[in-house]
Structures are given as C-alpha cells and as structure tokens.
Motif scaffolding. Structure first.
Motif, PDB file in Angstrom:
ATOM      1  N   ILE A   1       0.650  -1.153   0.304  1.00 57.28           N
ATOM      2  CA  ILE A   1       0.164   0.083   0.054  1.00 57.28           C
ATOM      3  C   ILE A   1       0.646   1.118   0.107  1.00 57.28           C
ATOM      4  O   ILE A   1       1.821   1.317   0.770  1.00 57.28           O
ATOM      5  CB  ILE A   1      -0.883   0.134   1.372  1.00 57.28           C
ATOM      6  N   TYR A   2       0.588   2.279  -0.945  1.00 57.87           N
ATOM      7  CA  TYR A   2       1.242   3.466  -0.958  1.00 57.87           C
ATOM      8  C   TYR A   2       0.761   4.196   0.242  1.00 57.87           C
ATOM      9  O   TYR A   2      -0.484   4.362   0.441  1.00 57.87           O
ATOM     10  CB  TYR A   2       1.041   4.087  -2.207  1.00 57.87           C
ATOM     11  N   PRO A   3       1.513   4.921   1.228  1.00 57.52           N
ATOM     12  CA  PRO A   3       1.017   5.212   2.459  1.00 57.52           C
ATOM     13  C   PRO A   3       0.403   6.666   2.578  1.00 57.52           C
ATOM     14  O   PRO A   3      -0.172   6.889   3.501  1.00 57.52           O
ATOM     15  CB  PRO A   3       2.323   5.465   3.237  1.00 57.52           C
ATOM     16  N   LYS A   4       0.182   7.146   1.356  1.00 59.88           N
ATOM     17  CA  LYS A   4      -0.661   8.653   1.262  1.00 59.88           C
ATOM     18  C   LYS A   4      -2.071   8.297   0.921  1.00 59.88           C
ATOM     19  O   LYS A   4      -2.101   7.737  -0.078  1.00 59.88           O
ATOM     20  CB  LYS A   4       0.044   9.513   0.514  1.00 59.88           C
ATOM     21  N   PRO A   5      -2.956   8.511   1.775  1.00 62.10           N
ATOM     22  CA  PRO A   5      -4.591   8.105   1.460  1.00 62.10           C
ATOM     23  C   PRO A   5      -4.917   8.772   0.379  1.00 62.10           C
ATOM     24  O   PRO A   5      -4.733  10.044   0.122  1.00 62.10           O
ATOM     25  CB  PRO A   5      -5.252   8.447   2.725  1.00 62.10           C
ATOM     26  N   ILE A   6      -5.967   8.481  -0.508  1.00 62.13           N
ATOM     27  CA  ILE A   6      -6.852   9.021  -1.433  1.00 62.13           C
ATOM     28  C   ILE A   6      -7.871   9.702  -0.709  1.00 62.13           C
ATOM     29  O   ILE A   6      -8.246  11.036  -1.029  1.00 62.13           O
ATOM     30  CB  ILE A   6      -7.283   8.092  -2.482  1.00 62.13           C
TER      31      ILE A   6
END
Length: 177
Positions: A78-83
């Motif tokens: 998971i890329y750690p910056k949320p959408i």
C-alpha cells in the motif's frame, strides 16, 4: 482528535501535488499518474506505520506498506498517502443485495466534495488496477477499478462480512470523523 488532525494533514499532503513521481528503491515509478517524490529510505523507515482509515493506491513494489487482506492469505503493498479518509465520508449505509443466488451485505460510503474529487481522479487514473480500503490499520478490501467514479460514492462490497461486523466498521469510521 490528534489522529483526525494527522489524517487530515496526510490527506492534504497527498492531494497537494498531483504531478510528481513516486520513487521506491531508486526506481522511478508512476503510480496511477500520481507523482509524489519520496525518499525510498523514508518509506522503508515507516514500513510498519499505522495507516488511517481510508482508500489507498496499491503499488507493485515491496517498499510500500505490506498488508495482508483480512480473511485471506493475499498480501498487498500500500502506498502510504491516502486518497480519501474517514473525514471525507458524509454518510455510511449498510445494505443487502439480492441480485444473485447468494444474498450479501455491504456498505456504501458517500463522500464530501473534496473526497468526491479525489476519488474521481484516483479511479480515473486507476482503471484496470486495484485500490485498497484500510480500516483500523487492517486491509479490509481490495477493489478492481473498472471505470472512473464521479458520483462521490464508494462501497465495501467484498462480501464475507456479517451485518454485525459492518455495523462495527461503521461505528469505527464515524468515530474517526
């Protein structure tokens, strides 16, 4: 309150630069068109960091945050910056579907204006790819994006969760707003 503030700051940072590039392990990757400059050592340093409730990009490199899909042996990075985060959800509704032989229960999540815009951009750039839903630092759902979603609605419709579990998820999300 501090968690909510931190999640809000993360959301602002994630949405502030739509044209940067994601850098993992000295490889330049384009993650669904979002370009965010990250030092690979920063990602590795925070590999076990808690992810706030919300939707995230899935990346194909091991320097993302590794999570095992709930009730499954599948793992994703998971890329750690949320959408979008819990603060972007304006209304949560649990529903039952009778469309197939098996009845299943899911939850729709309506988004505020910022969430709607972020979700529209993310789904538009992720067609044919997957996005991840995190709740309580657990990967609950991985959804394949078939088309851009502009209506400001998303859903947890994986099946396999009881009404009691979904009611609990709803309470958790509402407490994080």
């Amino acid at each position: 309150m501090n968690k909510l503030f931190l999640c809000f700051i993360l959301l602002l940072v994630a949405c502030s630069d739509n044209n940067a590039q994601i850098k993992f392990d000295d490889k330049l990757l384009t993650d669904t068109g979002h370009n965010i400059k990250e030092d690979s050592s920063t990602i590795k340093k925070h590999h076990n960091t808690i992810l706030c409730t919300g939707w995230y990009y899935i990346v194909d490199v091991e320097s993302g945050f590794k999570r095992q899909l709930d009730k499954s042996s599948d793992t994703f990075f998971i890329y750690p910056k949320p959408i979008v985060i819990a603060a972007n959800f304006t209304k949560l509704e649990i529903y039952e579907s009778n469309e197939s032989e098996e009845k299943y229960i899911g939850m729709t999540m309506r988004l505020d204006e910022i969430g709607t815009e972020n979700w529209s951009v993310a789904t538009g750039k992720s067609i044919g790819k997957q996005l991840a839903f995190i709740l309580d630092n657990r990967l609950l759902y991985v959804a394949k994006v078939n088309s851009q979603i502009t209506a400001g609605i998303t859903a947890l419709n994986r099946g396999g969760y009881s009404r009691v579990e979904l009611d609990n998820f709803k309470k958790i999300i509402e407490s994080e707003k």
